[in-house]
Scaffold this motif. Sequence first.
Motif, mmCIF file in Angstrom:
data_model
loop_
_atom_site.group_PDB
_atom_site.id
_atom_site.type_symbol
_atom_site.label_atom_id
_atom_site.label_comp_id
_atom_site.label_asym_id
_atom_site.label_seq_id
_atom_site.Cartn_x
_atom_site.Cartn_y
_atom_site.Cartn_z
ATOM 1 N N ARG A 1 -38.635 -34.136 15.054
ATOM 2 C CA ARG A 1 -38.257 -32.792 15.502
ATOM 3 C C ARG A 1 -38.554 -31.745 14.427
ATOM 4 N NH1 ARG A 1 -31.881 -31.939 15.828
ATOM 5 N NH2 ARG A 1 -31.773 -29.670 15.880
ATOM 6 N N PHE A 2 -38.140 -32.020 13.198
ATOM 7 C CA PHE A 2 -38.272 -31.003 12.162
ATOM 8 C C PHE A 2 -39.623 -31.054 11.453
ATOM 9 C CE2 PHE A 2 -33.577 -31.029 12.299
ATOM 10 C CZ PHE A 2 -33.387 -29.681 12.517
ATOM 11 N N ARG A 3 -40.196 -32.227 11.265
ATOM 12 C CA ARG A 3 -41.377 -32.347 10.439
ATOM 13 C C ARG A 3 -42.652 -31.925 11.164
ATOM 14 N NH1 ARG A 3 -43.159 -36.772 7.734
ATOM 15 N NH2 ARG A 3 -43.327 -37.897 9.679
ATOM 16 N N CYS A 4 -42.817 -32.450 12.392
ATOM 17 C CA CYS A 4 -44.097 -32.187 13.044
ATOM 18 C C CYS A 4 -43.928 -31.623 14.440
ATOM 19 C CB CYS A 4 -44.950 -33.448 13.062
ATOM 20 S SG CYS A 4 -44.090 -34.852 13.701
ATOM 21 N N HIS B 1 -45.961 -35.128 22.543
ATOM 22 C CA HIS B 1 -46.799 -34.299 23.390
ATOM 23 C C HIS B 1 -48.026 -35.102 23.796
ATOM 24 C CE1 HIS B 1 -44.851 -30.898 20.883
ATOM 25 N NE2 HIS B 1 -44.108 -31.196 21.928
ATOM 26 N N GLU B 2 -48.727 -34.586 24.774
ATOM 27 C CA GLU B 2 -49.975 -35.212 25.154
ATOM 28 C C GLU B 2 -50.880 -35.288 23.932
ATOM 29 O OE1 GLU B 2 -50.955 -36.280 28.397
ATOM 30 O OE2 GLU B 2 -48.781 -36.150 28.526
ATOM 31 N N VAL B 3 -51.705 -36.330 23.867
ATOM 32 C CA VAL B 3 -52.693 -36.393 22.796
ATOM 33 C C VAL B 3 -53.580 -35.156 22.904
ATOM 34 C CG1 VAL B 3 -54.746 -37.627 22.054
ATOM 35 C CG2 VAL B 3 -52.670 -38.891 22.637
ATOM 36 N N GLY C 1 -51.950 -27.818 19.958
ATOM 37 C CA GLY C 1 -50.585 -28.205 20.294
ATOM 38 C C GLY C 1 -49.532 -27.131 20.071
ATOM 39 N N ILE C 2 -49.858 -25.892 20.344
ATOM 40 C CA ILE C 2 -48.853 -24.834 20.207
ATOM 41 C C ILE C 2 -47.967 -24.863 21.445
ATOM 42 C CG2 ILE C 2 -48.501 -22.347 19.883
ATOM 43 C CD1 ILE C 2 -51.573 -22.522 18.875
ATOM 44 N N GLY C 3 -46.657 -24.810 21.239
ATOM 45 C CA GLY C 3 -45.709 -24.986 22.338
ATOM 46 C C GLY C 3 -45.641 -23.772 23.251
ATOM 47 N N THR C 4 -45.186 -24.028 24.479
ATOM 48 C CA THR C 4 -45.153 -22.947 25.466
ATOM 49 C C THR C 4 -43.896 -22.091 25.351
ATOM 50 O OG1 THR C 4 -44.203 -24.533 26.994
ATOM 51 C CG2 THR C 4 -46.565 -24.123 27.177
ATOM 52 N N GLY C 5 -42.830 -22.624 24.798
ATOM 53 C CA GLY C 5 -41.575 -21.878 24.771
ATOM 54 C C GLY C 5 -41.145 -21.517 23.366
ATOM 55 N N ALA C 6 -39.815 -21.483 23.163
ATOM 56 C CA ALA C 6 -39.258 -21.164 21.848
ATOM 57 C C ALA C 6 -39.548 -22.307 20.878
ATOM 58 C CB ALA C 6 -37.749 -20.963 21.968
ATOM 59 N N THR C 7 -39.529 -22.011 19.579
ATOM 60 C CA THR C 7 -39.720 -23.064 18.585
ATOM 61 C C THR C 7 -38.370 -23.662 18.183
ATOM 62 O OG1 THR C 7 -39.517 -21.535 16.726
ATOM 63 C CG2 THR C 7 -41.743 -21.916 17.625
ATOM 64 N N TYR D 1 -62.567 -34.398 0.314
ATOM 65 C CA TYR D 1 -62.251 -35.201 1.496
ATOM 66 C C TYR D 1 -60.930 -34.707 2.078
ATOM 67 C CZ TYR D 1 -65.757 -38.410 -0.352
ATOM 68 O OH TYR D 1 -66.917 -38.962 -0.819
ATOM 69 N N THR D 2 -60.868 -34.566 3.401
ATOM 70 C CA THR D 2 -59.629 -34.086 4.005
ATOM 71 C C THR D 2 -59.498 -34.634 5.424
ATOM 72 O OG1 THR D 2 -58.364 -32.093 4.565
ATOM 73 C CG2 THR D 2 -60.759 -31.870 4.618
ATOM 74 N N GLY D 3 -58.299 -35.100 5.761
ATOM 75 C CA GLY D 3 -58.061 -35.711 7.066
ATOM 76 C C GLY D 3 -57.210 -34.819 7.952
ATOM 77 N N ASP D 4 -57.357 -35.013 9.254
ATOM 78 C CA ASP D 4 -56.593 -34.267 10.261
ATOM 79 C C ASP D 4 -55.564 -35.227 10.837
ATOM 80 O OD1 ASP D 4 -55.635 -32.767 12.372
ATOM 81 O OD2 ASP D 4 -57.608 -32.343 13.236
ATOM 82 N N ASP D 5 -54.297 -35.053 10.423
ATOM 83 C CA ASP D 5 -53.265 -36.014 10.822
ATOM 84 C C ASP D 5 -52.777 -35.756 12.238
ATOM 85 O OD1 ASP D 5 -51.255 -37.756 11.187
ATOM 86 O OD2 ASP D 5 -49.955 -37.006 9.598
ATOM 87 N N GLU D 6 -53.508 -36.298 13.173
ATOM 88 C CA GLU D 6 -53.133 -36.264 14.589
ATOM 89 C C GLU D 6 -53.708 -37.532 15.197
ATOM 90 O OE1 GLU D 6 -51.016 -34.453 17.242
ATOM 91 O OE2 GLU D 6 -52.100 -32.749 16.383
ATOM 92 N N ARG D 7 -53.022 -38.063 16.198
ATOM 93 C CA ARG D 7 -53.580 -39.230 16.875
ATOM 94 C C ARG D 7 -54.954 -38.873 17.448
ATOM 95 N NH1 ARG D 7 -49.042 -39.498 21.074
ATOM 96 N NH2 ARG D 7 -49.241 -37.285 20.625
ATOM 97 N N PHE D 8 -55.926 -39.717 17.217
ATOM 98 C CA PHE D 8 -57.293 -39.549 17.735
ATOM 99 C C PHE D 8 -58.011 -38.331 17.147
ATOM 100 C CE2 PHE D 8 -54.864 -41.720 21.114
ATOM 101 C CZ PHE D 8 -55.562 -42.911 21.160
#
Length: 694
Positions: free
Chosen positions: A25-28, A34-36, A310-316, A381-388
Amino acid sequence: MRKLLPLIGTPSGSHPGGRSAMTCRFRCGDACFHEVPNTSDNEYVGDVIAGAIGRRSMMRAAAAVTVVAAGAGAVTVGGTGSAQAAPVAGKGHGHGRPVKPKGARGLRFTPVAPNKDDAVTVPDGYRQNVVIRWGEPILRGAPAFDPERQTAKAQAGQFGYNNDFLALLPLPGERGRQLLVANHEYTDEVLMFRGYDAANPTREQVEIAWAAHGLSAVVVEEDRRTGALTAVPRHHLNRRVTATTAFRLTGPAAGSDLLKTSADRTGRTVLGTLNNCSGGTTPWGTTLHGEENFNQYFANSSRATDKRYGIGTGATERKWERFDKRFDVAREPNEVHRFGYVVELDPYDPDSTPRKHTLLGRFKHEAATVRLTPDGRPVVYTGDDERFDYFYKFVGGKRMKKGSSRAAREHNLSLLDEGTLYVAKLTGDSPAIEIDGTGKLPADGEFDGSGVWIPLVTADADGAVSHVDGMSAEEVCVFTRLAGDKVGATKMDRPEDIEPSPKTGKVYVALTNNSNRGVGSNAPADEANPRNANKHGHVLELTEHRNRADSLEFGWSLFLVAGDPEDPATYFAGFPKENVSPISCPDNVAFDDHGNLWISTDGNALGTHDGLFGVATAGERRGELKQFLTVPTGAETCGPLVQDRRVLVAVQHPGEVDGASVEKPASTWPDGPGKIVRPAVVAVWRADGSDIGV
Ligand code: FEO
Ligand code: CA
Ligand code: CA
């Protein structure tokens, strides 16, 4: 000999890895619920096998993994409590007799056994101290920490919350001192504020959170008598960077319409840095910091220009949009384009304006690790930490200038604004049918293959060009995930930290987990990500062609496939598995000077606490993985730094357990019962003062 753990399930039910719901909830911003975000149909390594063995076989393989893991049931997390404010003796669980432990040079310690102690546990014969905690004053005029009367003004002069990346820089002329730089990834409001009402945060609480994010630079000093490392408050180099500090945007997207807002018509200045996860130290004496899950701070995505972040539709979760409209995408649609970058800080100049480098792309940057080409150009080198999602490499066009003159430093601060950004595409060398999603090795005995770096955008003194059809250079820099989709980059299991070996030049990529691999319509296992429902993660070893950092081709193999060694799906570079520690969810990585890889974990899905591990990468002990320490209840191990005589770790989010609060703490680390739990940096050294692990 270490004691093997039984195979046990994920302690917190459906949460990926072993993370608590509070961490997600707080970290990511609950990223894994959410959907991939990557629904692109670009190729993945296993494309060919989908047709060959069919979806039904894939799912059977996934189910087998799940049944084995679920069999042992849930484990609850508890702790015994242990205050560690002063240097304390190592409380090893290693059953060690007074014999010299065996291991590769640098790893000769008795491994710490898996445990659930609310403490930092280190090997026998080692000592530790807390270097600095959340809230300790570091700037002149900052008050002592008082959690019951915290203010934003106080926090802005104190060490921030949730330390992740750590750098230690030399301080010539100041004997026994070094300059520590730390990331403050995010805030845990329920563990910071008594009686926190998540539906109605106050302005003061929100402004404290802004001031608790960002970066700290603080001078630390060694106590030569005890070995402890302590902070030097009020040093002139001490600095706080927060969610409201001015940053300069650089690179091809700086000044573009995509980055202009009502508060900044130039598109070149942005306030603050958010969710800084890991980072890197440059050879020119600056630090890099990856802005990771930035999307979670932005509300009301109806006007968002793309759906890939992955920006949310409502309040944060934190409701910052109520107090500053820039966090409301419906009212300020471009502000979110100004986060998600690699930022650079010159810690030796506390008055300097830190920079965000758009040429390194915009995504959930985990880290940014720098090496030099033989002619002195930077490679990052830099990675994108998201599934897939993907991992990337930047190759600079300008050479680093040596020396510390003002001209050299100014030149070097522009090195990341000219060059080419590439994304990785991997191909396996085994028949696709042999990659069955269980982690079973293919007939050639290795998960391995080749890869290419695909160019996305190049910038030089004359301007920038895109290499991606249908996208301008500035669009590639701002919507980098879309560029990766278009060129067919390889979908990985959450690329985290990446680190080249200073000894061999091989590059190690931590892939922390991906519970969705092979699940539903998501991409199935492939040779580079060989387990469906991958809950324990793996570490990929990449060898640049001719060992040149700027090569456009590479070979790769999986160095570790993590989990309990008794699980047949695990692999430790071929080392006998009865002699290694269990490991799950590799995250941040670092090298020592011996060439050993050190791996910290986040979300141990084996049910015990996270830890720090060392593993030999060469020689006859290659793959011998040993646990060096464990962290308290609810915590993640971050920022490992391994110097000759000292190991530093950042203990992030201790006590972050579902249902915990200031009133009902799940951890009493580091100061014991009755004291608020505080993220903190810990130093570990040998009681006899000799080198680590020799
Ligand atoms: Fe902040 Fe990907 O860990
Ligand atoms: Ca193979
Ligand atoms: Ca991390």
